[in-house]
Design a protein around this motif. Structure first.
Motif, short mmCIF file in Angstrom:
data_model
loop_
_atom_site.label_atom_id
_atom_site.label_comp_id
_atom_site.label_asym_id
_atom_site.label_seq_id
_atom_site.Cartn_x
_atom_site.Cartn_y
_atom_site.Cartn_z
N ASP A 55 65.86 69.90 -42.77
CA ASP A 55 64.38 69.34 -42.35
C ASP A 55 63.61 70.78 -42.44
OD1 ASP A 55 65.06 71.09 -40.01
OD2 ASP A 55 66.01 69.45 -39.15
N LYS A 77 57.71 71.88 -36.67
CA LYS A 77 57.45 70.12 -37.19
C LYS A 77 56.13 69.69 -36.68
CE LYS A 77 62.33 68.59 -37.33
NZ LYS A 77 62.91 69.92 -37.03
N GLU A 89 53.23 68.04 -38.96
CA GLU A 89 52.63 66.60 -38.58
C GLU A 89 51.04 66.77 -38.47
OE1 GLU A 89 54.99 65.89 -35.05
OE2 GLU A 89 56.83 65.21 -36.22
N ASN A 145 55.77 64.44 -42.30
CA ASN A 145 56.86 64.02 -41.38
C ASN A 145 58.04 65.46 -41.90
OD1 ASN A 145 59.20 63.26 -40.31
ND2 ASN A 145 59.24 61.15 -41.42
N HIS A 197 60.66 65.81 -40.36
CA HIS A 197 62.26 65.55 -39.82
C HIS A 197 63.18 65.54 -40.84
CE1 HIS A 197 61.05 65.33 -35.43
NE2 HIS A 197 59.81 64.84 -35.88
N ARG A 211 55.45 58.91 -37.64
CA ARG A 211 56.32 59.42 -38.99
C ARG A 211 56.25 58.73 -40.00
NH1 ARG A 211 61.85 61.42 -35.70
NH2 ARG A 211 60.65 62.44 -34.11
N ASP A 212 56.27 57.39 -39.96
CA ASP A 212 56.58 56.39 -41.06
C ASP A 212 55.34 56.51 -41.99
OD1 ASP A 212 59.05 55.72 -40.17
OD2 ASP A 212 58.46 53.74 -39.32
N MET A 240 53.57 59.21 -42.41
CA MET A 240 53.19 60.41 -43.06
C MET A 240 54.08 60.60 -44.40
SD MET A 240 53.63 62.83 -39.40
CE MET A 240 52.55 62.53 -38.12
N ARG A 278 56.44 62.86 -46.82
CA ARG A 278 57.53 63.73 -46.72
C ARG A 278 57.62 64.64 -47.85
NH1 ARG A 278 63.31 61.13 -45.54
NH2 ARG A 278 62.31 59.44 -47.33
#
Length: 323
Positions: A230, A237, A241, A246, A248, A267-268, A270, A272
């Protein structure tokens, strides 16, 4: 003094060695105990002499007929913060710091470069190590300087402060100056990653990049005893954000055309980052292959010294040695 040579220990993914190569140094040996890191080095530079061994057990005369080198470089595993150190009693990182200084006894390089956390250069916690290094290096005929550089000042899209020790034999030290910044404006995360983000047709790539206008927080690779990859502790974090990322976990691929970036949904919504994008934030070239599984690859990247900083340091040291 024409071609300059170096011996690199705790080489990891090769960030420091790559920078020194760009500065005109040729490695005689690169040392690391990690299997994935050694594979990374051999994959990218098949002609490099790579040895898989623990620095604490390394005896130069057993592996090099001629270990007369201009520079001994050590991008050592970062020592723990005070909070983290309270939870561990291993002291492995501190022992490696001392081992790098002791190695100068055997190798007697014209210059020594040690890279680690910024607090190594000034914090009370490391006063004993600095005193140990001073006594040993003065005895060997070196003069030295402790200073801090931020990788962002060298075009790396990351707020990454590094504590540096540069020691040079007395006859050359007066010509050494810590390298000045090479950029006037820091490279933002969005600028650095936009070509990657839109490479699979992600429609929101430009919109995402337009708001990712700061450098990245410091990437950390984590311990081998720790879980998956992560982007850092809670405070880090939150910074990610704030850029709609995200933090994580890392993604397995860059977003495609159907991914909708909606950070307001949590988060969903965002994006990665991928491991390859983390390597770009560490300023590895796109064709530099980091080997291993995802967590092992990210660990190598997070522990690396950004190549542009290594290059700037190498050029500064080379200038002194050629004076």
């Amino acid at each position: 003094m024409s071609g300059l040579t170096f011996l690199d220990v705790c080489s990891g993914a090769g960030g420091l060695a790559l920078g020194l190569e760009r500065a005109g140094f040729e490695p005689k040996l690169l040392l690391d105990e990690d299997d994935d890191a050694c594979r990374t080095l051999r994959t990218n530079r098949p002609h490099w002499n790579v040895l898989q061994e623990d620095l604490l057990e390394f005896v130069p005369s057993e592996h090099l007929e001629d270990y007369d080198v201009d520079l001994l470089s050590a991008g050592l595993p970062r020592v723990k913060s005070n909070a983290t150190a309270a939870r561990t009693e291993s002291g492995q990182e501190e022992r490696l710091l001392e081992a790098a200084i002791y190695l100068a006894h055997a190798v007697r390089p014209r210059a020594l470069l040690v890279e680690n956390v910024p607090t190594l250069a000034h914090a009370d916690r490391f006063r004993d190590f600095r005193e140990f290094a001073r006594a040993e290096l003065e005895h060997l005929g070196y003069e030295f300087s402790w200073f801090i550089l931020n990788a962002a000042d060298f075009g790396v899209p990351q707020d990454r402060k590094q504590g540096l020790l540069v020691a040079i034999q007395r006859k050359w030290f007066s010509a050494f100056r810590p390298p000045p910044p090479t950029v006037d404006t820091h490279v933002a995360v969005g600028e650095a990653l936009l070509p990657s983000m839109r490479s699979r047709g992600w429609r929101d790539a430009e919109r995402w990049a337009a708001q990712a206008t700061t450098v990245a927080p410091t990437l950390v690779g984590g311990s081998k005893n720790r879980g998956g990859a992560d982007l850092g502790l809670a405070g880090t974090k939150r910074k990610w954000e704030g850029m709609g990322v995200n933090a994580h976990s890392l993604g397995n691929e860059i977003p495609g055309p159907d991914f909708v970036w909606a950070p307001e949904l949590g988060r969903d919504g965002m994006v990665r980052l991928t491991v390859d994008q983390a390597a770009l934030l560490q300023s590895f070239p796109e064709d530099w292959e980091i080997t291993g599984k995802k967590t092992a690859r990210y660990r190598q990247i997070g522990h690396a010294s950004p190549p542009p900083v290594g290059e700037a340091l190498g050029r500064a040291i080379a200038t002194a040695l050629r004076s």
